[in-house]
Each structure stands twice: as C-alpha cells, then as structure tokens.
Write a protein that holds these residues in place. Structure first.
Motif, PDB file in Angstrom:
ATOM      1  N   UNK A  55       0.829  -1.201   0.000  1.00 19.95           N
ATOM      2  CA  UNK A  55       0.000   0.000   0.000  1.00 19.95           C
ATOM      3  C   UNK A  55       0.863   1.250   0.000  1.00 19.95           C
ATOM      4  N   UNK A  56       1.858   1.280   0.894  1.00 17.49           N
ATOM      5  CA  UNK A  56       2.751   2.440   0.958  1.00 17.49           C
ATOM      6  C   UNK A  56       3.490   2.634  -0.360  1.00 17.49           C
ATOM      7  N   UNK A  57       3.934   1.537  -0.937  1.00 19.97           N
ATOM      8  CA  UNK A  57       4.663   1.619  -2.198  1.00 19.97           C
ATOM      9  C   UNK A  57       3.758   2.179  -3.308  1.00 19.97           C
ATOM     10  N   UNK A  58       2.532   1.696  -3.366  1.00 24.01           N
ATOM     11  CA  UNK A  58       1.591   2.160  -4.392  1.00 24.01           C
ATOM     12  C   UNK A  58       1.236   3.629  -4.209  1.00 24.01           C
ATOM     13  N   UNK A  59       0.975   4.031  -2.982  1.00 26.37           N
ATOM     14  CA  UNK A  59       0.637   5.426  -2.707  1.00 26.37           C
ATOM     15  C   UNK A  59       1.829   6.318  -3.027  1.00 26.37           C
ATOM     16  N   UNK A  60       3.017   5.892  -2.626  1.00 25.22           N
ATOM     17  CA  UNK A  60       4.221   6.665  -2.916  1.00 25.22           C
ATOM     18  C   UNK A  60       4.434   6.843  -4.404  1.00 25.22           C
ATOM     19  N   UNK A  61       4.189   5.789  -5.159  1.00 23.21           N
ATOM     20  CA  UNK A  61       4.340   5.855  -6.618  1.00 23.21           C
ATOM     21  C   UNK A  61       3.271   6.778  -7.215  1.00 23.21           C
ATOM     22  N   UNK A  62       2.055   6.706  -6.688  1.00 25.15           N
ATOM     23  CA  UNK A  62       0.946   7.500  -7.227  1.00 25.15           C
ATOM     24  C   UNK A  62       1.145   8.994  -7.005  1.00 25.15           C
ATOM     25  N   UNK A  63       1.671   9.357  -5.844  1.00 21.34           N
ATOM     26  CA  UNK A  63       1.832  10.784  -5.543  1.00 21.34           C
ATOM     27  C   UNK A  63       3.223  11.292  -5.880  1.00 21.34           C
ATOM     28  N   UNK A  64       4.092  10.403  -6.320  1.00 22.94           N
ATOM     29  CA  UNK A  64       5.449  10.803  -6.703  1.00 22.94           C
ATOM     30  C   UNK A  64       6.387  10.987  -5.519  1.00 22.94           C
ATOM     31  N   UNK A  65       6.086  10.334  -4.400  1.00 18.81           N
ATOM     32  CA  UNK A  65       6.909  10.430  -3.196  1.00 18.81           C
ATOM     33  C   UNK A  65       7.860   9.233  -3.161  1.00 18.81           C
ATOM     34  N   UNK A  66       9.093   9.451  -3.569  1.00 17.60           N
ATOM     35  CA  UNK A  66      10.071   8.356  -3.646  1.00 17.60           C
ATOM     36  C   UNK A  66      10.404   7.791  -2.267  1.00 17.60           C
ATOM     37  N   UNK A  67      10.410   8.648  -1.250  1.00 16.03           N
ATOM     38  CA  UNK A  67      10.711   8.191   0.104  1.00 16.03           C
ATOM     39  C   UNK A  67       9.664   7.194   0.595  1.00 16.03           C
ATOM     40  N   UNK A  68       8.396   7.542   0.418  1.00 13.70           N
ATOM     41  CA  UNK A  68       7.312   6.658   0.837  1.00 13.70           C
ATOM     42  C   UNK A  68       7.337   5.360   0.033  1.00 13.70           C
ATOM     43  N   UNK A  69       7.620   5.466  -1.244  1.00  9.65           N
ATOM     44  CA  UNK A  69       7.703   4.284  -2.094  1.00  9.65           C
ATOM     45  C   UNK A  69       8.817   3.360  -1.611  1.00  9.65           C
ATOM     46  N   UNK A  70       9.959   3.929  -1.277  1.00  8.10           N
ATOM     47  CA  UNK A  70      11.087   3.134  -0.783  1.00  8.10           C
ATOM     48  C   UNK A  70      10.794   2.487   0.557  1.00  8.10           C
ATOM     49  N   UNK A  71      10.142   3.246   1.452  1.00  4.95           N
ATOM     50  CA  UNK A  71       9.779   2.687   2.762  1.00  4.95           C
ATOM     51  C   UNK A  71       8.797   1.532   2.600  1.00  4.95           C
ATOM     52  N   UNK A  72       7.863   1.676   1.674  1.00  4.70           N
ATOM     53  CA  UNK A  72       6.898   0.610   1.415  1.00  4.70           C
ATOM     54  C   UNK A  72       7.562  -0.632   0.871  1.00  4.70           C
ATOM     55  N   UNK A  73       8.497  -0.427  -0.045  1.00  4.17           N
ATOM     56  CA  UNK A  73       9.235  -1.551  -0.631  1.00  4.17           C
ATOM     57  C   UNK A  73      10.031  -2.280   0.462  1.00  4.17           C
ATOM     58  N   UNK A  74      10.674  -1.504   1.343  1.00  4.35           N
ATOM     59  CA  UNK A  74      11.467  -2.097   2.425  1.00  4.35           C
ATOM     60  C   UNK A  74      10.582  -2.870   3.393  1.00  4.35           C
ATOM     61  N   UNK A  75       9.433  -2.301   3.730  1.00  2.23           N
ATOM     62  CA  UNK A  75       8.527  -2.971   4.659  1.00  2.23           C
ATOM     63  C   UNK A  75       7.984  -4.258   4.055  1.00  2.23           C
ATOM     64  N   UNK A  76       7.688  -4.231   2.767  1.00  4.43           N
ATOM     65  CA  UNK A  76       7.195  -5.423   2.073  1.00  4.43           C
ATOM     66  C   UNK A  76       8.242  -6.532   2.110  1.00  4.43           C
TER      67      UNK A  76
END
Length: 57
Positions: A18-39
C-alpha cells in the motif's frame, strides 16, 4: 508457523504494498522506498518462520 505470526507477516507485506503504491501514485520516492522495504521485511520474516517450521517437523 503460528497463525499470529503468519497474519502479522502478511499484514506487513500488504501495508508495504500500500505504501509503495501510494508513494508511486503521488510521486513520493521516500514513501515508495519505505513501502518496498517494509514489504521485503515481511517476506523475509515469513521465509524465516517457514524455515523454522521445516526444522520442527
């Protein structure tokens, strides 16, 4: 693997996706990376638990 640990690992994976998808959707690379790491963390924990089960049986 215990039901509690399995569901906790699956929820970590889902939350990470979810974090990765939201980060990708809003263009937030930090959130996308955190989501990927958590996954990945959830997947690794799940593999470790499966390994423990293999040795127990």
């Amino acid at each position: 693997m215990g039901i509690g640990k399995k569901s906790k690992n699956i929820s970590k994976i889902a939350e990470g996706k979810t974090k990765e998808s939201v980060g990708r959707a809003v263009g937030n690379e930090s959130l996308e990376g955190k989501g990927r790491a958590q996954k990945m963390k959830g997947k690794v924990k799940q593999v470790v638990e499966k390994g423990k089960d293999a040795f127990r049986h």
